[in-house]
Each structure stands twice: as C-alpha cells, then as structure tokens.
Design an enzyme around this catalytic site. Structure first.
Site, PDB file in Angstrom:
ATOM      1  N   SER A 237      40.332  46.986  50.153  1.00 28.65           N
ATOM      2  CA  SER A 237      39.056  46.810  49.467  1.00 28.65           C
ATOM      3  C   SER A 237      37.937  47.358  50.329  1.00 28.65           C
ATOM      4  CB  SER A 237      38.821  45.334  49.157  1.00 28.65           C
ATOM      5  OG  SER A 237      37.902  44.783  50.080  1.00 28.65           O
ATOM      6  N   LYS A 238      36.903  47.843  49.652  1.00 25.24           N
ATOM      7  CA  LYS A 238      35.852  48.500  50.436  1.00 25.24           C
ATOM      8  C   LYS A 238      35.062  47.498  51.267  1.00 25.24           C
ATOM      9  CE  LYS A 238      32.859  48.913  46.421  1.00 25.24           C
ATOM     10  NZ  LYS A 238      32.828  49.793  45.303  1.00 25.24           N
ATOM     11  N   ARG A 239      35.158  46.205  50.916  1.00 28.07           N
ATOM     12  CA  ARG A 239      34.458  45.209  51.740  1.00 28.07           C
ATOM     13  C   ARG A 239      35.200  44.939  53.040  1.00 28.07           C
ATOM     14  NH1 ARG A 239      35.426  41.453  48.482  1.00 28.07           N
ATOM     15  NH2 ARG A 239      35.851  42.823  46.728  1.00 28.07           N
ATOM     16  N   ARG A 240      36.521  44.952  52.989  1.00 27.42           N
ATOM     17  CA  ARG A 240      37.319  44.613  54.170  1.00 27.42           C
ATOM     18  C   ARG A 240      37.774  45.820  54.968  1.00 27.42           C
ATOM     19  NH1 ARG A 240      40.402  40.809  50.738  1.00 27.42           N
ATOM     20  NH2 ARG A 240      41.489  42.659  50.022  1.00 27.42           N
ATOM     21  N   VAL A 243      37.838  52.588  53.415  1.00 22.82           N
ATOM     22  CA  VAL A 243      38.551  53.197  52.283  1.00 22.82           C
ATOM     23  C   VAL A 243      38.009  54.558  51.869  1.00 22.82           C
ATOM     24  CG1 VAL A 243      39.267  50.980  51.310  1.00 22.82           C
ATOM     25  CG2 VAL A 243      37.127  52.018  50.557  1.00 22.82           C
TER      26      VAL A 243
END
Ligand code: GLU
Ligand code: ZN
Length: 471
Positions: A237-240, A243
């Site tokens: 995920s782009k939050r974690r 990417v």
C-alpha cells in the site's frame, strides 16, 4: 482467434504509477510481444473527481522508461462517451437495463426488513420507470442463475447471481460506471485477453454479463494476477510501502533490472533461472504458468538484481547512467577536470553500488573543496584509536616524499609503513580513508588518493590531525 492477441493495459490515473500496475502492464506487453499481437494503452479516466492529468503523464513516462511501448493509444475513456451511450441505449431498448430512483436509505430499510444480505432488491425492475433526474440505470441480472469465470490463473470461479445485485451501469449524474465503460471498450477494441489485478475478479461476473448482453459470443480470456505483498504479507500500500515506479527510478534502478524483477512476481520460467534478458522474457513468458498466490515484492532482492545489472554495464554506459544523478548535486559542474576524475573512478564505483543514487555520495570527496568530516567518524575512527594520530602524521611525511603520486607508489609506500610498525594494512587504511574521504567505505583507497592529488591529500591529512588534537 488467439493467434494474434490484442491485449490492453487500462490504468485509472488516480495516483502514482504503482509497481503492481507496472507488473500488469509488463505481463500484457509480454503476451503481445511474444506472439506478434497488439498492446493497447487505455486511460480509464471517467472518474472526474479522482483523475489527474499529472497521473496520466506519470503513467506514460514510467511505461516509456520501463521500455513498455504500445501499439495503439493512449485512448482516453473521457473522449469515448458516445460509445458508452450507444451501448446503454441498446441495453435499455432490449430491456436488459432499467431506471431506478430508489434512495440509498430506502434500499437499506428494505434490506433490513428482508433480513438477508444488504444490497439492492430489484424493486424497480418491473416498474418500467422513465428516466428521471436522480435515477440510475441498473443492469437486470437473470435470476436464478450463475456466472462462471474461467480464469487462466485462478481456474473456474462460480458466482451465484443470488449474491449479485442488479448493479448500476449509469450513475444518476449520467456518467457510465467503470465496468460498463471497461466492457464496451474491450468489445470495441477487440480485446482477446484481459489480464489484470486480482482485485477486479469480483467485478468480472458483471463484466461477463455485460459482454453477453451486448451480443458477444466468444468471451475474451480472463487472467487475474496475484496481489503484491510486503514482507509482512500485507498487500502493498502506498501508505506503508514504497510503491511508485517513479521513486524507484529516482533511487537509481535500471529499467531492465526492474523489468526483470517485476516479471518474476507471480511467474517463473519453470527452472531456477532468475536473470533474464528482455528477449528471454518475451520468449519464455507463459500466461499458463502465472501463479495465483500472493507475490512477495522484496525490495532488497530487487536492489540486489539492480547491483548485478549495474556491474554488467560497460564503463561507458555506467558513466552515462550516472550523469543525471550527478547533475542533481550542487558540487557537480561537469567541468573537464570533473569529467576526467569521474570517468577515472567510475569503473571502481560501478563494482560497489547497487543503486545509481549511491554514486554521488560515494564520489563526493573527489569534488568538494572543503571536505567536512562527520563528527561521529572523527570520534570513533580518529580520536578513540590511540594510534590514529601517529599513523596520520607518519603517512603524511611519507606521502610528502613520494615523487610519483600514483596508486602503485602509494600502495607500496603504505604497505612498507605497515610492516615497519607491524600493523595490518586495514588498520592503517581506516584513519586515512576517513581523513581523506569522510567515510568508512568507498572506492579503493589508493586509486582515490591518486585522483585527489598530492596537495589535497596532504592538506586533508593535516586537517584531520588538527581535528584530533583540537580536543
Ligand atoms: N482501470 C482499472 C484499474 O486501474 C483496470 C481495469 C482493467 O484492467 O480491466 O484498476
Ligand atoms: Zn429502484
């Protein structure tokens, strides 16, 4: 039909171009290139609220960087609304779709009363309601019934229509829903293989129903490729996680290394080969061998791949790849002197980096007038080691007398000195390296000193001595 596949990559431009998207694009592209088919780029930009022109540019530049070229497109769904209207009219005429003006709350209340799963109950299906402001068009699913997705990767997946509501195909604001535009385009573009992310599998029965309702007898081949997960087995995920393909480009990945690594996320040639050229990927890629289990996107492994690709570059190629990274540094002027020095050290640097972004840090000491030594290294390597000061002082006098400041001479003189004080070379090299380069690691020391030249070398040794004695 499948002798000449027509495949498409159909991103929605709503954010940074994701490595998962790149893998999907690559697999489609490999199918096309393998068999003389066509690879079509289609931008699915019907969601006005979430689209951004900058994301379209990002997708296009990342695909170009990776070397994934398209034969048709980029088509843009925002320019194709006539086609969707035509399809919608046909469905209405053939009574395969109907207008519904139920409010969300009404739908929820009825679902509660019914007790069963939430969702639309088909309330307006036989009411023959006219289109009105605020009404949406729903697709009438045959009931009872079921739809089977024959997926190359996942096998047969059966969807009972009891679990599918009469889904919306045109929103109350008049815009077509994703699945409608998607299917109409796939029909119009004569797509033979739909290879896309696994997250679209639940939508696929709806797509199949639309294909059939629009008169398609021979469905395209479906293949849903596995999700990418991180080391904790969480969906990337782009939050974690990192990417964006763009970020990897900026870190200094080589496109062919990244393509090679991405190809292996869910597929392998069937033996233990991992390093494959583009031609080999094209030759060996086989949709039938794509795996359905989540694929671990291992950044460290990709970086290792990149190091191998970097070492395989010719010296000249490496230098050319490095320029954009040097150009970002305020100390880089690209003067003839700098170019000379960089070319001279680069073959040694090439062996020691796994990202092009590491290069400037590693060579900066050769290009900065006053080198600042990091305080922690001064403390740890120069002050704490009781011998460091005397080593640097001795080495300074020895180097002063070297006539020919070449790495051979420097090497020999330093080794002689080591013997004379009965100390291993690495012990002597450590404080010299810190004093001259401001780092504990870097290109081979004597080659570096040769390029630094006598004056800078002697000055830096002197400065380091002053630093040690200043406390
Ligand atoms: N536009 C969709 C997405 O970006 C892809 C749909 C498809 O490949 O069928 O996720
Ligand atoms: Zn209704």
């Amino acid at each position: 039909m499948n002798s000449s596949p027509r495949v498409r990559f159909a991103p929605s431009p709503t954010g940074y171009f994701h490595v998962g998207g790149a893998r999907t694009a690559l697999y489609n592209w490999l199918i096309a290139r393998k068999s003389g088919g066509k690879f079509i780029l289609r931008i699915e930009d019907t969601d006005e609220a979430r689209n951004g022109e900058e994301w379209v540019d990002g997708i296009i530049s990342a695909l170009s960087w990776l070397g994934i070229d398209w034969d048709e497109g980029p088509y843009r769904q925002s320019e194709r609304s006539e086609l969707y209207s035509k399809a919608v009219n046909r469905l209405i005429e053939e009574r395969k779709a109907y207008w519904c003006d139920c409010k969300r709350e009404e739908i929820d209340v009825r679902a509660k009363e019914r007790g069963g799963p939430p969702g639309y109950d088909g309330h307006c299906r036989n009411l023959n309601k006219p289109k009105s402001p605020g009404s949406a068009l729903r697709f009438a699913i045959s009931r009872p019934g079921s739809t089977t997705v024959n997926d190359v990767v996942r096998g047969e997946v059966v969807f009972d229509h009891a679990n599918l509501e009469d889904f919306i195909i045109v929103k109350s604001n008049g815009s077509p829903l994703f699945v409608l535009a998607n299917v109409v385009d796939d029909i119009n573009m004569k797509i033979t293989h739909i290879l896309r992310a696994e997250e679209h599998l639940p939508t696929t029965p709806k797509a199949i129903l639309l294909f059939k309702a629009l008169g398609v007898e021979e469905l395209p081949v479906f293949a849903h490729v596995p999700v990418l997960v991180n080391a904790k087995r969480q969906k990337l995920s782009k939050r974690r996680d990192r990417v964006a393909v763009e970020d990897y480009r900026d870190l200094g990945y080589l496109a062919p290394a990244m393509v090679n690594y991405l190809a292996l996320l869910g597929w392998s040639p069937g033996d233990d080969r991992e390093f494959l050229t583009l031609d080999e990927l094209i030759e060996l890629f086989d949709l039938e061998k794509v795996n359905h289990s989540p694929a671990f996107f291992d950044e460290q492994k990709m970086q290792h791949f990149n190091g191998v690709y970097i070492r395989n570059l010719s010296d000249e190629e490496f230098v050319n790849y490095c320029y954009p990274f040097l150009e970002k540094c305020d100390w880089w002027t690209a003067s003839d002197d700098q170019l000379y020095v960089f070319r001279a050290i680069s073959p040694l640097v090439k062996e020691r980096v796994s990202l092009l972004g590491e290069v400037p840090v590693m060579v900066e000491f050769l290009f900065t007038e006053d080198l600042r030594l990091p305080e922690d290294l001064v403390e740890q390597v120069l002050r704490k080691d009781a011998k460091a000061a005397s080593i640097l002082a001795d080495i300074r006098s020895i180097y002063e007398t070297i006539a020919q400041f070449s790495h051979d001479e420097l090497n020999q003189a330093t080794r002689n000195y080591c013997e004379s004080i009965d100390t291993p070379l690495r012990k002597v090299q450590a404080p010299i390296r810190v004093a001259l380069t401001g780092s504990k690691v870097g290109p081979p020391l004597f080659e570096s000193i040769e390029l630094l030249g006598r004056e800078t070398t002697l000055n830096r040794l002197e400065k380091a001595l002053q630093l040690i004695n200043s406390r």
